[in-house]
Design a protein around this motif. Structure first.
Motif, PDB file in Angstrom:
ATOM      1  N   GLY A  69     -10.189   2.296  31.205  1.00  0.00           N
ATOM      2  CA  GLY A  69     -10.325   3.504  32.019  1.00  0.00           C
ATOM      3  C   GLY A  69     -11.598   4.243  31.649  1.00  0.00           C
ATOM      4  O   GLY A  69     -11.869   4.464  30.459  1.00  0.00           O
ATOM      5  N   ARG A  70     -12.396   4.604  32.682  1.00  0.00           N
ATOM      6  CA  ARG A  70     -13.661   5.325  32.455  1.00  0.00           C
ATOM      7  C   ARG A  70     -13.712   6.584  33.314  1.00  0.00           C
ATOM      8  O   ARG A  70     -13.139   6.635  34.396  1.00  0.00           O
ATOM      9  N   LEU A  71     -14.499   7.546  32.834  1.00  0.00           N
ATOM     10  CA  LEU A  71     -14.805   8.739  33.622  1.00  0.00           C
ATOM     11  C   LEU A  71     -16.083   8.483  34.411  1.00  0.00           C
ATOM     12  O   LEU A  71     -16.746   7.461  34.229  1.00  0.00           O
ATOM     13  N   ASP A  72     -16.469   9.445  35.278  1.00  0.00           N
ATOM     14  CA  ASP A  72     -17.689   9.312  36.089  1.00  0.00           C
ATOM     15  C   ASP A  72     -18.938   9.070  35.254  1.00  0.00           C
ATOM     16  O   ASP A  72     -19.851   8.394  35.685  1.00  0.00           O
ATOM     17  N   ASP A  73     -18.979   9.633  34.047  1.00  0.00           N
ATOM     18  CA  ASP A  73     -20.179   9.479  33.213  1.00  0.00           C
ATOM     19  C   ASP A  73     -20.133   8.202  32.368  1.00  0.00           C
ATOM     20  O   ASP A  73     -20.904   8.046  31.419  1.00  0.00           O
ATOM     21  N   ASP A  95      -9.625   5.293  27.966  1.00  0.00           N
ATOM     22  CA  ASP A  95      -8.347   4.612  27.781  1.00  0.00           C
ATOM     23  C   ASP A  95      -8.490   3.104  27.961  1.00  0.00           C
ATOM     24  O   ASP A  95      -8.384   2.612  29.072  1.00  0.00           O
ATOM     25  N   PRO A  96      -8.723   2.364  26.852  1.00  0.00           N
ATOM     26  CA  PRO A  96      -8.788   0.905  26.953  1.00  0.00           C
ATOM     27  C   PRO A  96      -7.480   0.273  26.456  1.00  0.00           C
ATOM     28  O   PRO A  96      -6.814   0.816  25.588  1.00  0.00           O
ATOM     29  N   THR A  98     -12.367  12.034  38.537  1.00  0.00           N
ATOM     30  CA  THR A  98     -12.226  10.756  39.230  1.00  0.00           C
ATOM     31  C   THR A  98     -12.215   9.690  38.147  1.00  0.00           C
ATOM     32  O   THR A  98     -13.088   9.674  37.278  1.00  0.00           O
ATOM     33  N   LEU A  99     -11.208   8.832  38.182  1.00  0.00           N
ATOM     34  CA  LEU A  99     -11.033   7.823  37.141  1.00  0.00           C
ATOM     35  C   LEU A  99     -11.345   6.438  37.696  1.00  0.00           C
ATOM     36  O   LEU A  99     -11.006   6.129  38.838  1.00  0.00           O
TER      37      LEU A  99
END
Length: 148
Positions: free
Chosen positions: A7-11, A16-17, A137-138
């Motif tokens: 899981g990543r954020l916009d940046d 969350d891996p 946004t995820l």
């Protein structure tokens, strides 16, 4: 269905891996030493994961990889003022065993939700109980390991 995910954020910040190797590369393994990194198993329709992830997993087969981009309304929603609570400083100090909370620290409510202390003065303490990922946004890179 069993899957590996990041899981990543916009940046591009990984938040969350499921893979320990990714957690180690990003420093999350050090920050959360008690966490176990294992593939996630979900039952579609059980609402165990956020709505946007569940929708994105429908129809995927074992061995497939997919990138899911999930807007806030299908993830943790937008932050709201209703989730910011005010406490009397003296009352909260008593509940915390005589300690005064500091801005930037976290408190746990009786229902288990985490809140960030965003304001402290002699009269009031304001605590923001919005989900940490509200308004974000995820993006999840998913790899389907098994479909049962």
């Amino acid at each position: 269905m069993t899957l590996e995910y990041t899981g990543r954020l916009d940046d591009e910040t990984v938040f969350d891996p499921s893979r320990k190797s990714v957690a180690e590369e990003t420093g999350l393994a050090e920050a959360q030493p008690e966490r176990e990194y294992t593939p996630l198993t979900v039952e579609i329709g059980d609402e165990q994961v956020i709505e946007g992830m569940e929708e994105g997993l429908i129809g995927l087969e074992a061995g497939e990889t997919e990138t899911l981009t999930i807007p806030p309304e299908k993830a943790y929603g937008e932050p709201t003022d209703e989730n910011i609570q005010e406490f009397e400083t003296e009352e909260l100090r008593e509940m915390l065993g005589g300690q005064t909370p500091e801005e930037g620290s976290y408190l746990e409510a009786q229902n288990g939700s985490q809140g960030e202390v965003i304001h402290v003065d002699e009269e009031v303490v304001r605590v923001d109980f919005n989900p940490r990922l509200a308004g974000e946004t995820l993006t999840f890179d998913v790899e389907i390991v098994d479909v049962n």
